[in-house]
Design a protein around this motif. Structure first.
Motif, mmCIF file in Angstrom:
data_model
loop_
_atom_site.group_PDB
_atom_site.id
_atom_site.type_symbol
_atom_site.label_atom_id
_atom_site.label_comp_id
_atom_site.label_asym_id
_atom_site.label_seq_id
_atom_site.Cartn_x
_atom_site.Cartn_y
_atom_site.Cartn_z
ATOM 1 N N GLN A 103 0.777 -1.163 0.050
ATOM 2 C CA GLN A 103 -0.117 0.062 0.082
ATOM 3 C C GLN A 103 0.906 1.205 -0.023
ATOM 4 O O GLN A 103 0.569 2.179 -0.597
ATOM 5 N N ILE A 121 2.180 1.714 -3.477
ATOM 6 C CA ILE A 121 1.159 2.268 -4.372
ATOM 7 C C ILE A 121 0.777 3.724 -4.225
ATOM 8 O O ILE A 121 0.616 4.572 -5.000
ATOM 9 N N LEU A 122 0.717 4.107 -2.805
ATOM 10 C CA LEU A 122 0.702 5.378 -2.384
ATOM 11 C C LEU A 122 1.767 6.308 -2.898
ATOM 12 O O LEU A 122 1.329 7.374 -3.567
ATOM 13 N N ASN A 123 3.164 5.713 -3.013
ATOM 14 C CA ASN A 123 3.956 6.729 -3.429
ATOM 15 C C ASN A 123 3.799 6.968 -4.936
ATOM 16 O O ASN A 123 4.454 7.936 -5.584
ATOM 17 N N LYS A 124 3.644 5.903 -5.589
ATOM 18 C CA LYS A 124 3.428 6.060 -7.046
ATOM 19 C C LYS A 124 2.281 7.141 -7.197
ATOM 20 O O LYS A 124 2.285 7.913 -8.248
ATOM 21 N N LYS A 125 1.132 6.930 -6.545
ATOM 22 C CA LYS A 125 0.185 7.945 -6.488
ATOM 23 C C LYS A 125 0.714 9.380 -6.458
ATOM 24 O O LYS A 125 0.326 10.441 -7.102
ATOM 25 N N MET A 126 1.454 9.465 -5.391
ATOM 26 C CA MET A 126 2.193 10.981 -4.884
ATOM 27 C C MET A 126 3.022 11.167 -6.264
ATOM 28 O O MET A 126 3.168 12.452 -6.172
ATOM 29 N N ASP A 127 3.730 10.372 -6.898
ATOM 30 C CA ASP A 127 4.435 10.883 -8.140
ATOM 31 C C ASP A 127 3.646 11.125 -9.001
ATOM 32 O O ASP A 127 3.868 12.421 -9.710
ATOM 33 N N GLN A 128 2.345 10.927 -9.231
ATOM 34 C CA GLN A 128 1.616 11.339 -10.219
ATOM 35 C C GLN A 128 0.912 12.888 -9.715
ATOM 36 O O GLN A 128 1.002 13.796 -10.504
ATOM 37 N N MET A 129 0.759 13.011 -8.616
ATOM 38 C CA MET A 129 0.225 13.983 -7.823
ATOM 39 C C MET A 129 1.189 15.248 -7.999
ATOM 40 O O MET A 129 0.849 16.259 -8.386
ATOM 41 N N THR A 172 7.491 8.902 3.127
ATOM 42 C CA THR A 172 6.033 8.754 2.785
ATOM 43 C C THR A 172 5.393 10.012 3.465
ATOM 44 O O THR A 172 4.636 10.781 2.807
#
Length: 325
Positions: A71, A74-82, A136
């Motif tokens: 998780q 996945i959260l870090n990948k979402k933060m990359d997009q953000m 994170t």
């Protein structure tokens, strides 16, 4: 099966069975059990402190930890997009929005600044995955701060846009008399021949020749400050306060269509062409004021004239002829 031991009895010249003593038998049993217990305890201790054997609870906890790690990934990948989206918004904010509204860009160091001083993440340290959790959490805090800064910036841009919209609406940007209603553009801003004194005199506005009763329109949003004939030479005239330092004046009217204090929009009908006051023929004398100074109205007709119409008007307005007032 235990072995049976014998000994030779010289008295009877025969072998006799050795009968072990009960105390020794009990001692042997006790030693065996003690050794077995000690070995079992040591073996259990070793197993519990290695990964060779895990209890159901440990297996459940291990799966839970693995799930948390997934998780976090996945959260870090979402933060990359953000961060990519936010960087794009920040770039447009600095180089388009704030530039257009003449606001200073927000420095990069202000947007990306971290959190100094006390260790905000001390409570997250000391665990197996502390580094991942701390990093994170830091990223989330920085993204949150960037979003707050961007939100405030967009609030500022919204206010600037509203002010810009009000300013654009307030500027006297259209011709007060329609082209199809004009007889001609009689005189422009500058030095002109006075029709009564026949001497050279500064003409502070533009004269639009049109038949009596021709509609006159507000050239910008504003409030009617005057609609009277109490100003020397203007006859019946209207003044509109547009705000932002702008005022427009419409003179020599035959009739009003507004009253003092009334709010008007650009293009609203405010009066009709006449020949009142110091006027030689029916026409509209039109002035634009900025910060108390009269300026050339021809610079403000971008809202109603085509390039060809503006070029023709400019040609007539620059001719040093006789004015009509």
């Amino acid at each position: 099966m235990s072995k049976v031991k014998y000994y030779y009895d010289p008295d009877t010249l025969s072998y006799r069975k050795i009968e072990p003593k009960k105390s020794k038998r009990y001692r042997n049993v006790f030693l065996f059990l003690a050794a077995a217990a000690l070995f079992g305890f040591l073996g259990l201790t070793v197993l519990l402190n290695t990964n060779l054997v895990n209890t159901p609870k440990e297996l459940s906890l291990e799966r839970e930890v693995q799930n948390y790690e997934l998780q976090y990934e996945i959260l870090n990948k979402k933060m990359d997009q953000m961060e990519q989206v936010l960087a794009n918004i920040e770039d447009r904010d600095n180089n388009i929005y704030r530039l257009y509204f003449e606001a200073n860009p927000i420095p990069e160091e202000q947007r990306k600044a971290g959190f100094g001083g006390v260790n905000r993440y001390k409570s997250l340290e000391g665990y197996n995955n502390s580094e991942m959790i701390v990093n994170t959490t830091k990223r989330l805090d920085i993204i949150q701060k960037q979003m707050v800064i961007q939100s405030k910036s967009l609030d500022e841009i919204t206010l600037l846009a509203e002010e810009k919209e009000k300013l654009l609406a307030a500027i006297p940007a259209i011709q007060p008399v329609r082209n199809e209603d004009l007889t001609r553009m009689a005189s422009g801003f500058g030095w002109r021949t006075d029709p009564f004194l026949k001497t050279r005199k500064k003409h502070w506005g533009m004269d639009f020749t049109a038949p009596r009763g021709t509609p006159i329109f507000a050239s910008g949003d504003g409030k009617i400050s005057r609609a009277d004939n109490n100003s020397s030479g203007y006859g019946k005239h209207i003044r509109i306060e547009h705000g932002h330092g702008y005022m427009s004046l419409y003179a020599h009217l035959s009739k009003y269509n507004v009253t003092p204090g009334q709010k008007v929009k650009r293009g609203d009908l405010i009066g009709f062409v006449g020949n009142t006051g110091r006027s030689e023929a029916p026409h509209l004398h039109y002035e634009v004021w900025k910060d108390g100074e009269r300026i050339n109205p021809i610079n403000f007709y971008y809202g109603s004239l085509s390039p060809e119409e503006f070029e023709s008007m400019l040609k007539f307005a620059t001719q040093e002829n006789q004015s009509l007032d």
